[in-house]
Design an enzyme around this catalytic site. Structure first.
Site, mmCIF file in Angstrom:
data_model
loop_
_atom_site.group_PDB
_atom_site.id
_atom_site.type_symbol
_atom_site.label_atom_id
_atom_site.label_comp_id
_atom_site.label_asym_id
_atom_site.label_seq_id
_atom_site.Cartn_x
_atom_site.Cartn_y
_atom_site.Cartn_z
ATOM 1 N N GLY A 21 0.814 -1.212 0.000
ATOM 2 C CA GLY A 21 0.000 0.000 0.000
ATOM 3 C C GLY A 21 0.846 1.258 0.000
ATOM 4 N N ASN A 22 2.009 1.187 0.656
ATOM 5 C CA ASN A 22 2.914 2.335 0.675
ATOM 6 C C ASN A 22 3.538 2.591 -0.693
ATOM 7 O OD1 ASN A 22 3.026 3.355 3.486
ATOM 8 N ND2 ASN A 22 3.647 1.265 3.943
ATOM 9 N N LYS A 142 -0.408 -4.526 13.496
ATOM 10 C CA LYS A 142 -0.414 -4.093 12.102
ATOM 11 C C LYS A 142 -0.541 -2.572 12.004
ATOM 12 C CE LYS A 142 -0.986 -4.376 7.578
ATOM 13 N NZ LYS A 142 0.141 -4.685 6.688
ATOM 14 N N LYS A 227 -0.997 -8.446 3.889
ATOM 15 C CA LYS A 227 -1.242 -8.774 2.488
ATOM 16 C C LYS A 227 -0.251 -9.790 1.952
ATOM 17 C CE LYS A 227 1.965 -6.362 -0.198
ATOM 18 N NZ LYS A 227 2.905 -6.145 0.856
ATOM 19 N N LYS A 289 7.491 -10.340 5.263
ATOM 20 C CA LYS A 289 7.707 -10.734 3.875
ATOM 21 C C LYS A 289 8.484 -12.047 3.798
ATOM 22 C CE LYS A 289 7.465 -6.028 2.107
ATOM 23 N NZ LYS A 289 6.634 -5.624 3.240
#
Length: 340
Positions: A21-22, A142, A227, A289
């Site tokens: 999103g960033n 989060k 995500k 990640k």
């Protein structure tokens, strides 16, 4: 930089690309829709290149800043116009799927059509099942929304009952529960659309978080799912050969921020686990990640599975064999590069 042998991917296979999103925002004091469209146009080139090379493409995206903006607007409007409904986080995630999906789908479809590849792109509203007993509901981690200095974050937390935390040296943000994804409800629909030649945008913001009742019905919950974890779940369900996770750096590195910093090109699963155990990949930045990469590699069940972690700007070059960090299974073969 020499070509990386880990770029061997079957062109006809499914590829999942996760966009943060960033990545759609510059990170300044204000955020605009125009800059998100501009960022999407930059991303459209590498994504269209994958489509042109024959990849059946699924695009997932984060929503950390955007979902926080939506929730903040809702909270502010509750004071100004009490008759308007306040939005819970599941509704905010749904809203962000619509807006970001619109930005990515319209931009990519236009790019593909202009290049003669058609405009078969669709953004799918996606639900992700989570466990109501997940301990994440008791420990919010989060980050969402804007960055604040510590004093401002403390005042907002006191006023609205937020949990806040420092985010990777970039400032203070609101934090919310982030339970692990169990299943993407629409995964079969995604597979059907892929089979019909569509590029599918799915799993936005990790998916709308829902719990499944004993009678099979779903109910939204107050959470934002990571995500990358959902992307790994979806890639596994679709039998994807490649999961690409975009982030703010071209390559993952150990000893980040130190004179001994060392970028990583090819990392086996066992090496990645050792680095995680040594604290090389913090929970607030690269850790999720890497954990998503390991979850996908373990579940994929084939030595050919690959995970690429790189920046959006470096994605095209990494796919051609230059740059990026490639996570592979311990039993992965090392073979010469094949051109895309």
């Amino acid at each position: 930089m020499p070509p990386n042998p880990e770029t061997r991917i079957t062109p006809a296979g499914v590829t999942v690309v996760a966009i943060g999103g960033n990545a759609l925002l510059r990170g300044g004091p204000t955020a605009t829709i125009a800059e998100q469209f501009e960022a999407a146009r930059t991303l459209a080139g590498p994504l269209a290149g994958l489509v042109a090379a024959g990849h059946r493409l699924v695009v997932t995206h984060g929503n950390g800043p955007q979902v926080g903006f939506i929730k903040r607007r809702s909270d502010l409007m509750a004071d100004l116009a009490p008759e308007l409904p306040s939005l819970d986080l599941d509704m905010c995630v749904a809203d962000s799927q619509g807006s970001i999906g619109y930005i990515l789908a319209s931009t990519l479809a236009g790019h593909l059509k202009a290049a003669g590849h058609g405009d078969r792109v669709t953004a799918l509203v996606t639900h992700t099942v989570v466990d109501p007993a997940d301990p994440a509901f008791r420990r919010p981690t989060k980050p969402i929304g804007s960055f604040y200095d510590e004093e401002s974050a403390g005042k907002l937390a006191a006023r609205h009952g937020w949990h806040v935390a420092e985010d990777s040296g970039r400032g203070w943000r609101r934090v919310v529960p982030s339970p692990a994804p169990r299943r993407v409800v629409e995964q079969d629909a995604v597979a059907c659309l892929l089979a019909q030649g569509y590029v599918v945008i799915a799993g936005g913001g990790g998916g709308i978080p829902v719990v499944e009742a004993p009678d099979g019905t779903y109910k939204g919950v107050e959470a934002v799912i990571d995500k990358d974890a959902t992307s790994a779940q979806l890639a596994t369900a679709l039998g994807a050969g490649l999961l690409a996770i975009t982030t703010g750096v071209e390559q993952v590195a150990v000893d980040h921020g130190r004179p001994t910093r060392r970028p990583l090109g090819r990392v086996t699963a066992s090496e990645a686990r050792r680095h995680l155990a040594d604290g090389q990949f913090p929970a607030g930045s690269m850790g999720p990640k890497v954990e998503a990469a390991l979850a996908y590699l373990e579940a994929a069940g084939t030595p050919d599975a690959r995970v690429l972690v790189t920046s959006p700007a470096a994605l095209a070059g990494a796919m051609r064999g230059s740059g990026g960090t490639w996570f592979v299974r311990d039993d992965a073969p090392v073979t010469p590069v094949r051109a895309h």
